[in-house]
Design an enzyme around this catalytic site. Sequence first.
Site, PDB file in Angstrom:
ATOM      1  N   ASP A  18      -4.451  74.429 -28.820  1.00 43.60           N
ATOM      2  CA  ASP A  18      -5.056  73.388 -29.350  1.00 43.60           C
ATOM      3  C   ASP A  18      -4.089  73.287 -30.659  1.00 43.60           C
ATOM      4  O   ASP A  18      -3.063  74.337 -31.018  1.00 43.60           O
ATOM      5  CB  ASP A  18      -6.502  73.414 -29.961  1.00 43.60           C
ATOM      6  CG  ASP A  18      -6.696  72.491 -31.043  1.00 43.60           C
ATOM      7  OD1 ASP A  18      -6.663  71.430 -30.611  1.00 43.60           O
ATOM      8  OD2 ASP A  18      -7.267  72.619 -32.127  1.00 43.60           O
ATOM      9  N   SER A  19      -4.067  72.490 -31.583  1.00 43.11           N
ATOM     10  CA  SER A  19      -3.163  72.354 -32.775  1.00 43.11           C
ATOM     11  C   SER A  19      -3.668  73.384 -33.785  1.00 43.11           C
ATOM     12  O   SER A  19      -3.003  73.517 -34.735  1.00 43.11           O
ATOM     13  CB  SER A  19      -3.311  70.702 -33.470  1.00 43.11           C
ATOM     14  OG  SER A  19      -4.571  70.708 -33.790  1.00 43.11           O
ATOM     15  N   TYR A  50      -2.179  67.126 -34.594  1.00 44.10           N
ATOM     16  CA  TYR A  50      -1.512  66.511 -33.462  1.00 44.10           C
ATOM     17  C   TYR A  50      -1.854  65.030 -33.343  1.00 44.10           C
ATOM     18  O   TYR A  50      -1.313  64.229 -32.720  1.00 44.10           O
ATOM     19  CB  TYR A  50      -2.141  67.173 -32.036  1.00 44.10           C
ATOM     20  CG  TYR A  50      -1.503  68.168 -31.653  1.00 44.10           C
ATOM     21  CD1 TYR A  50      -0.099  68.923 -32.156  1.00 44.10           C
ATOM     22  CD2 TYR A  50      -1.750  68.808 -30.352  1.00 44.10           C
ATOM     23  CE1 TYR A  50       0.295  69.893 -31.845  1.00 44.10           C
ATOM     24  CE2 TYR A  50      -0.910  70.094 -29.743  1.00 44.10           C
ATOM     25  CZ  TYR A  50      -0.017  70.691 -30.562  1.00 44.10           C
ATOM     26  OH  TYR A  50       0.727  71.662 -29.764  1.00 44.10           O
ATOM     27  N   GLY A  51      -3.051  64.537 -34.074  1.00 45.89           N
ATOM     28  CA  GLY A  51      -3.377  63.294 -33.800  1.00 45.89           C
ATOM     29  C   GLY A  51      -2.487  62.313 -34.454  1.00 45.89           C
ATOM     30  O   GLY A  51      -2.444  61.166 -34.249  1.00 45.89           O
ATOM     31  N   CYS A  81      -7.922  70.308 -26.478  1.00 46.86           N
ATOM     32  CA  CYS A  81      -7.518  69.547 -27.477  1.00 46.86           C
ATOM     33  C   CYS A  81      -7.765  67.887 -27.000  1.00 46.86           C
ATOM     34  O   CYS A  81      -7.010  67.711 -25.740  1.00 46.86           O
ATOM     35  CB  CYS A  81      -6.063  69.635 -27.824  1.00 46.86           C
ATOM     36  SG  CYS A  81      -5.116  68.218 -28.861  1.00 46.86           S
ATOM     37  N   ASN A  82      -8.405  67.023 -27.636  1.00 49.43           N
ATOM     38  CA  ASN A  82      -8.885  65.731 -26.893  1.00 49.43           C
ATOM     39  C   ASN A  82      -7.349  64.978 -27.028  1.00 49.43           C
ATOM     40  O   ASN A  82      -6.994  64.172 -26.328  1.00 49.43           O
ATOM     41  CB  ASN A  82      -9.687  64.933 -27.978  1.00 49.43           C
ATOM     42  CG  ASN A  82     -11.223  65.560 -27.658  1.00 49.43           C
ATOM     43  OD1 ASN A  82     -11.884  65.136 -26.785  1.00 49.43           O
ATOM     44  ND2 ASN A  82     -11.390  66.617 -28.180  1.00 49.43           N
ATOM     45  N   THR A  83      -6.666  65.143 -28.162  1.00 45.12           N
ATOM     46  CA  THR A  83      -5.280  64.304 -28.403  1.00 45.12           C
ATOM     47  C   THR A  83      -4.341  64.524 -27.169  1.00 45.12           C
ATOM     48  O   THR A  83      -3.847  63.532 -26.607  1.00 45.12           O
ATOM     49  CB  THR A  83      -4.763  64.669 -29.816  1.00 45.12           C
ATOM     50  OG1 THR A  83      -5.802  64.616 -30.778  1.00 45.12           O
ATOM     51  CG2 THR A  83      -3.547  63.519 -30.269  1.00 45.12           C
ATOM     52  N   CYS A 191     -13.115  65.422 -30.809  1.00 43.77           N
ATOM     53  CA  CYS A 191     -11.855  66.139 -31.506  1.00 43.77           C
ATOM     54  C   CYS A 191     -12.430  67.727 -31.440  1.00 43.77           C
ATOM     55  O   CYS A 191     -13.507  67.616 -32.241  1.00 43.77           O
ATOM     56  CB  CYS A 191     -11.257  65.668 -32.788  1.00 43.77           C
ATOM     57  SG  CYS A 191     -10.248  66.781 -33.549  1.00 43.77           S
ATOM     58  N   THR A 192     -11.730  68.566 -30.856  1.00 47.27           N
ATOM     59  CA  THR A 192     -12.447  70.008 -30.883  1.00 47.27           C
ATOM     60  C   THR A 192     -12.488  70.513 -32.331  1.00 47.27           C
ATOM     61  O   THR A 192     -13.506  71.678 -32.447  1.00 47.27           O
ATOM     62  CB  THR A 192     -11.576  70.949 -29.882  1.00 47.27           C
ATOM     63  OG1 THR A 192     -10.275  70.803 -30.419  1.00 47.27           O
ATOM     64  CG2 THR A 192     -11.731  70.241 -28.517  1.00 47.27           C
ATOM     65  N   HIS A 193     -11.971  70.063 -33.216  1.00 40.72           N
ATOM     66  CA  HIS A 193     -12.148  70.746 -34.707  1.00 40.72           C
ATOM     67  C   HIS A 193     -13.390  70.018 -35.277  1.00 40.72           C
ATOM     68  O   HIS A 193     -14.169  70.641 -36.165  1.00 40.72           O
ATOM     69  CB  HIS A 193     -10.884  69.857 -35.737  1.00 40.72           C
ATOM     70  CG  HIS A 193      -9.896  70.494 -35.619  1.00 40.72           C
ATOM     71  ND1 HIS A 193      -9.019  70.457 -34.554  1.00 40.72           N
ATOM     72  CD2 HIS A 193      -9.052  71.346 -36.384  1.00 40.72           C
ATOM     73  CE1 HIS A 193      -7.834  70.956 -34.945  1.00 40.72           C
ATOM     74  NE2 HIS A 193      -7.905  71.723 -35.878  1.00 40.72           N
TER      75      HIS A 193
HETATM   76  N1  DGL Z   1      -8.406  69.300 -32.027  1.00 43.99           N
HETATM   77  C1  DGL Z   1      -7.558  68.526 -31.336  1.00 43.99           C
HETATM   78  C2  DGL Z   1      -8.245  67.405 -30.697  1.00 43.99           C
HETATM   79  O1  DGL Z   1      -9.185  67.444 -30.182  1.00 43.99           O
HETATM   80  C3  DGL Z   1      -6.317  68.016 -32.208  1.00 43.99           C
HETATM   81  C4  DGL Z   1      -6.477  67.494 -33.754  1.00 43.99           C
HETATM   82  C5  DGL Z   1      -5.460  67.271 -34.379  1.00 43.99           C
HETATM   83  O2  DGL Z   1      -4.416  68.337 -34.797  1.00 43.99           O
HETATM   84  O3  DGL Z   1      -5.213  66.027 -34.975  1.00 43.99           O
HETATM   85  O4  DGL Z   1      -7.685  66.272 -30.695  1.00 43.99           O
END
Ligand code: DGL
Length: 280
Positions: A18-19, A50-51, A81-83, A191-193
């Site tokens: 992930d990011s 990452y978004g 990571c969804n992105t 988003c996993t965050h």
């Molecule tokens: N946690 C990641 C996701 O699920 C990346 C979030 C990011 O860095 O923008 O998209």
Amino acid sequence: MSISNNKQNNNAPIGFVDSGVGGLTVLEKVRKILPCEDFIYYGDTIHTPYGDKTKEQLLEYTDEIFNFFEKKGCKAVVMACNTTSSTIYDDIKNKYNFEIYPIVQSAAIILSQLPIKRLGVFATHGTIKSQSYPREIAKYNKNMEVFGQYCPDWVHIVENSLINDEKSIKIVENDLKTMMKNNPEKIVLGCTHYPFLLGVLTKFAPKEMFIDPAVDFAEFIKKDLTDKRLINNSTTEGIGEFYVSANPSLFRTSAELFYKLNKEPQLLTFNNSSKTVLVG
Ligand code: DGL
């Protein structure tokens, strides 16, 4: 010379990427149901978020990290990571010597079965722009309306341990208010965050409103590894290694809510890690 096939080594580790700390919300769920698996976690904190990155940048970062996982002999890699799952999975899915599990595509199978008509998705700019959630869910269910909302500040709040700041709580409340205007029956934390913010979200809406797709994603991974006879046959708790590309100490602090690391992650960067160009 024959190339060894990581996909056939059931006792090899599973990679998670992930990011930053977001992927820990997935790792935590996988560990609960697959405690004997060894794992390697990579948080690309130098490139967070990452978004906002271009597809080319995400391909470049991911290639470096996946090459590292390949050298480590991983049998599978979880795109926590969804992105990246949304924007580059199709480009890389056949490129590496391990199974790849992207969160969006796997979660969509289960989400499409929800007995609802209106599904909201909170996600990053990259995930919303890609339309991955409506597209993937429509493969299994054409009768669900899926609408997304980008939350520009949430990853920063989580990465910097600002979850309980008054300003952060206000931001989350306002974003939720905007989402509620569309009358979702459920909201996916795409988003996993974002599961780090569940405590804040549930101040303003019932817990049952929110779906963390990582719960079903972990079950999907377990089933697929079982079908492919790739489950580790050890009976002792698996060993984990943690790596980040920047700020190991901040990572450890921010991770705490989901994963208590007994020491700082190791710092590991690759040749191109200094190239960070933001989308204009
Ligand atoms: N946690 C990641 C996701 O699920 C990346 C979030 C990011 O860095 O923008 O998209």
